[in-house]
Design a protein around this motif. Structure first.
Motif, PDB file in Angstrom:
ATOM      1  N   THR A 171      -7.312  -4.431   1.592  1.00  0.00           N
ATOM      2  CA  THR A 171      -6.477  -3.867   2.708  1.00  0.00           C
ATOM      3  C   THR A 171      -6.523  -4.121   4.271  1.00  0.00           C
ATOM      4  OG1 THR A 171      -7.895  -1.582   3.174  1.00  0.00           O
ATOM      5  CG2 THR A 171      -7.093  -1.788   0.944  1.00  0.00           C
TER       6      THR A 171
ATOM      7  N   VAL B 151      -2.593   1.518  -4.172  1.00  0.00           N
ATOM      8  CA  VAL B 151      -3.892   2.135  -3.190  1.00  0.00           C
ATOM      9  C   VAL B 151      -5.180   1.359  -3.090  1.00  0.00           C
ATOM     10  CG1 VAL B 151      -3.221   4.169  -3.504  1.00  0.00           C
ATOM     11  CG2 VAL B 151      -5.090   4.105  -4.767  1.00  0.00           C
ATOM     12  N   CYS B 152      -6.040   1.802  -2.500  1.00  0.00           N
ATOM     13  CA  CYS B 152      -7.178   1.100  -2.120  1.00  0.00           C
ATOM     14  C   CYS B 152      -7.627   0.590  -3.297  1.00  0.00           C
ATOM     15  CB  CYS B 152      -8.169   1.107  -1.154  1.00  0.00           C
ATOM     16  SG  CYS B 152      -8.886   3.335  -2.233  1.00  0.00           S
TER      17      CYS B 152
ATOM     18  N   HIS C 158     -12.886   5.831   0.409  1.00  0.00           N
ATOM     19  CA  HIS C 158     -12.327   4.216   0.682  1.00  0.00           C
ATOM     20  C   HIS C 158     -13.178   3.845  -0.352  1.00  0.00           C
ATOM     21  CE1 HIS C 158      -9.987   0.969   2.233  1.00  0.00           C
ATOM     22  NE2 HIS C 158     -11.138   0.853   2.571  1.00  0.00           N
TER      23      HIS C 158
ATOM     24  N   TYR D 154       0.835  -1.332  -0.385  1.00  0.00           N
ATOM     25  CA  TYR D 154      -0.214   0.302  -0.309  1.00  0.00           C
ATOM     26  C   TYR D 154       0.889   1.101  -0.219  1.00  0.00           C
ATOM     27  CZ  TYR D 154      -4.311   2.457   1.408  1.00  0.00           C
ATOM     28  OH  TYR D 154      -5.558   3.553   0.739  1.00  0.00           O
TER      29      TYR D 154
ATOM     30  N   SER E 100       0.904   5.441  -0.494  1.00  0.00           N
ATOM     31  CA  SER E 100      -0.161   6.297  -1.765  1.00  0.00           C
ATOM     32  C   SER E 100       1.064   6.899  -2.949  1.00  0.00           C
ATOM     33  CB  SER E 100       0.112   7.322  -0.750  1.00  0.00           C
ATOM     34  OG  SER E 100      -0.672   7.021   0.670  1.00  0.00           O
TER      35      SER E 100
END
Lengths: 280, 280, 280, 280
Positions: free
Chosen positions: A220, A168-169, A203, A147, A149
């Motif tokens: 995640t 990312v998510c 999210h 993960y 960003s």
């Protein structure tokens, strides 16, 4: 369980532009809205777009001239979650799937399930229970994809993530969806307000169809699944993007909150759901 | 160890065409050629292309008009293999690598090591010994990629194979090379005559540089490594393709053999080389 | 023509790291170095890596510990350019190409000529003269690809640029090379010091082989071709990257200059070379 | 105009399998079915799947055991076409688009419009009329992409076709759709029975939304547009594939016919529609 969710988005806009936003929470039999407010500064009309299948509540905003547009959304929501024992979450049979569910077996822009057939079959094709299969997919993603960003952009797809191993998510969800579909498990993208996400943001996770239910999964593992407030679902991020822009729109800032209003809230994370699936 | 290798290639050619073939075995300090014959029917001159760094012995053939061209190659070769204990096969240090080895750290057409950094690091980045690391790569490839004849073509690269999970020896080698380079282990493609390959064909595997040696690895695990007769090495299959054609050339048929001439030959397969690396 | 070129590079380095730099100008029969200086602050030894085929003069620097490393390079160079009438720049024939030139027909990491065969053939396959063909390629690239700083990264290849239609000099060169190779014209990447490039930076263009010469082409059309000072050539940017780093190296700043020392210098841009090719 | 269309599909099936077929013609306000027959040998029940938005009439067939399944479809259909002067086919404005049309602006599996923005803008972004714009797209596709049977497969997307420059009707349609969406013109895939297609097969083209209408375009230019009988529309081929199979299904043979029943039929090909758009 009651939640108060808010989001504040700021865009710098030049010329005539159209924004399609997915920030309003979904209305459904299991999610009730008590209060809701959408406020634009300066004031412009926001139009809610009707959704044929009730999977989104997109809003269209048409802005003229040069301005900084601030969009404030607030809602008080209650949702009922349903916990289902994994023994009841059997593999879906394409022979019986409702026709509204069938499209979630097809490949989409960011979930090229047709290219992941062997990978999915080799890694997850021999697990007996459907719920265990999708949990194994989530565990594999969490273990193999970092993960990070800012490591990906709006063109990144599940096909890329298999090799690049970061995201990312949104990327985690896309890969989860693609692997499910490759195993003939219908899966769809879920955009939501999450509780205690750091840093705060919208999210994304996904739902897989099993035992006649859309069960939520979060590869995640970052947030409690029983505190997700649904914004919308779609084939992938394209269908429920927070913002889709036509014209000259630049992102300036964003704030997102999700506050649990019940005192006796007990968070259920991925790790707490080994034997039960959760439906929103 | 002595080997007799042969290959017969048949092409249907129209118009003026140039063929670059890599079917002649390499001459090196460890590989000696006793007899060698290249025969073309109908007769055309074949020119051996000088190689600046002695990694190939390509042959160029220029054919005019319409014909079926048969190319027969035969060689009696002796090679000395060297077995090196894995304790001596230490990770190479870029600080000291010979300048001729450095290019084998760079990404190439079929080995996009720059795109596999995280995958390589996550899966193989914590193994202490260099030889064990590359063996782990081979084991992973053999376990995760299915050997399926005809499943790939001349455009397939390591980047594709990570997701598609099927291929032939060429694809196995490309993925092994890409993963090595992503871990800063120089690696190069090796084209060769293999013993007891079914169905008979030219074979591809790869060499990784460690402890000052080019050590051979075969992620297909299909053939004895001590019976490989080298044709050439390169950055990937583009450099040592069996045939590269300019003009109108169609493949018709191929026969490849490799016969061990020593009676006391004891095959060393991947599984037999847990503690020792093999250099050709 | 005489030139004074300089470059100053600054990197922030942690831990043991190796840097391979391509900033020194090439020595060749047509390019003479009068004075040359490479200065490192703090002082570390820089090793020039021998190049088997004299296409680069890479330098290796091994840095220990945490530091900000400043590398200053300066050279006084004279080069003789050769102008060749386009009538003499005939299409190369694979049948006769020197063996050292043949590799420049093969696809490489950033120049996947094998995937661009039809595109190249359709657009540029019917032009009679080789020089006109490559000029047409440059004009097409300049017209169809926008020069946008920061729009691409070290993973971007010619295959991507065909669709994305934006890039920097490196991407323009890669696409030019890939299209040439797809037409069986050998082509190679050229890294150089350019005159009056804004903003100042290292520049990349490419050379195509025709009439027995490596002729220079600059699809960006930005700089005079007779003021390019060669750093090196290779199959693509991987071979002559300004900096390739192993370890923990972060770019801080860069300054590049190229000053013409002759008063009677008359710049020759792309547009001035309609009838004559230029060789460095 | 009346048409009799037929199709006969034969599959070899092992084990329990589900087939989703799109071979039945669409019912709509402009397309009326007089007679229709779907016949399976050996007999199995075929279930028509309800479509929320009336864009398809998919049929699901569940087959058990080993068999050769023959599917015969026949329909007598009348459709009214509408010709609209190009002056009335204005660019759609995202600000006013019906919400049911908005999804056709999004990228999909085979139409990655997000990756083709610059290409579309550069080539087709300055044409004043919407109809002329999409015609220019079709002309460009026909000129730049070769129609080559068997050159592509079910994984080929518009992104690939931009570079590979070959394909079949499906690929032509995907590229047309992707370019339209990149220009903010909603576009969707159309599967149909075409008249006088050689060799006979199901046909694919696309519809673009302009002036409030879905106008049909056929970048292959192969068939008369006023004799297309609609099977269904979708975001791309995934949504209206002739056959989508789950289980062990192998294609054996196919026959497709489309016979015009009116004597005064005058075919309207791409070239005849310079000034008028056609809506089915």
């Amino acid at each position: 369980m009651k939640f108060q969710v808010t989001s504040t988005l700021q865009y710098s806009i030049k010329d005539l532009s159209t924004l399609i936003l997915n920030i309003s929470v979904l209305k459904s039999s299991s999610q009730t809205i008590f209060e809701e407010n959408l406020h634009l500064e300066p004031f412009i009309l926001a139009e809610e777009l009707p959704s044929l299948d009730s999977t989104t509540r997109s809003v269209r905003i048409v802005s003229e001239g040069k301005k900084t547009l601030t969009i404030k959304y607030k809602a008080l929501v209650e949702h009922e979650i349903k916990l289902i024992e994994k023994q009841q979450l059997s593999f879906p049979s394409v022979a019986d799937l409702p026709s509204a569910v069938l499209p979630y077996l097809l490949p989409s822009r960011y979930c090229q399930s047709d290219k992941l057939l062997r990978l999915a079959q080799d890694k997850f094709g021999r697990i007996e229970n459907a719920y265990d299969t999708v949990r194994a997919i989530c565990i594999w993603i969490d273990k193999n994809v970092d993960y990070v960003s800012g490591s990906t952009d709006s063109e990144t797809s599940a096909f890329d993530t298999v090799t690049q191993r970061q995201g990312v998510c949104r990327d985690f969800a896309h890969l989860g969806i693609a692997l499910c579909r490759a195993l003939t498990i219908p899966a769809r993208y879920l955009s939501c307000y999450a509780y205690k996400l750091h840093p705060p943001d919208f999210h994304a996770c996904f739902e897989a169809y099993m035992g006649g239910n859309w069960v939520v999964f979060d590869p995640t593992k970052l947030v409690p699944l029983n505190a997700l407030v649904k914004i919308g679902t779609g084939k992938d991020a394209a269908d429920v993007a927070v913002g889709t822009f036509y014209g000259n729109v630049n992102f300036k800032s964003m704030e997102v909150t999700n506050q649990v209003m019940d005192k006796d809230f007990r968070p259920l994370y991925f790790k707490d759901l080994e034997n039960e699936g959760i439906c929103l």
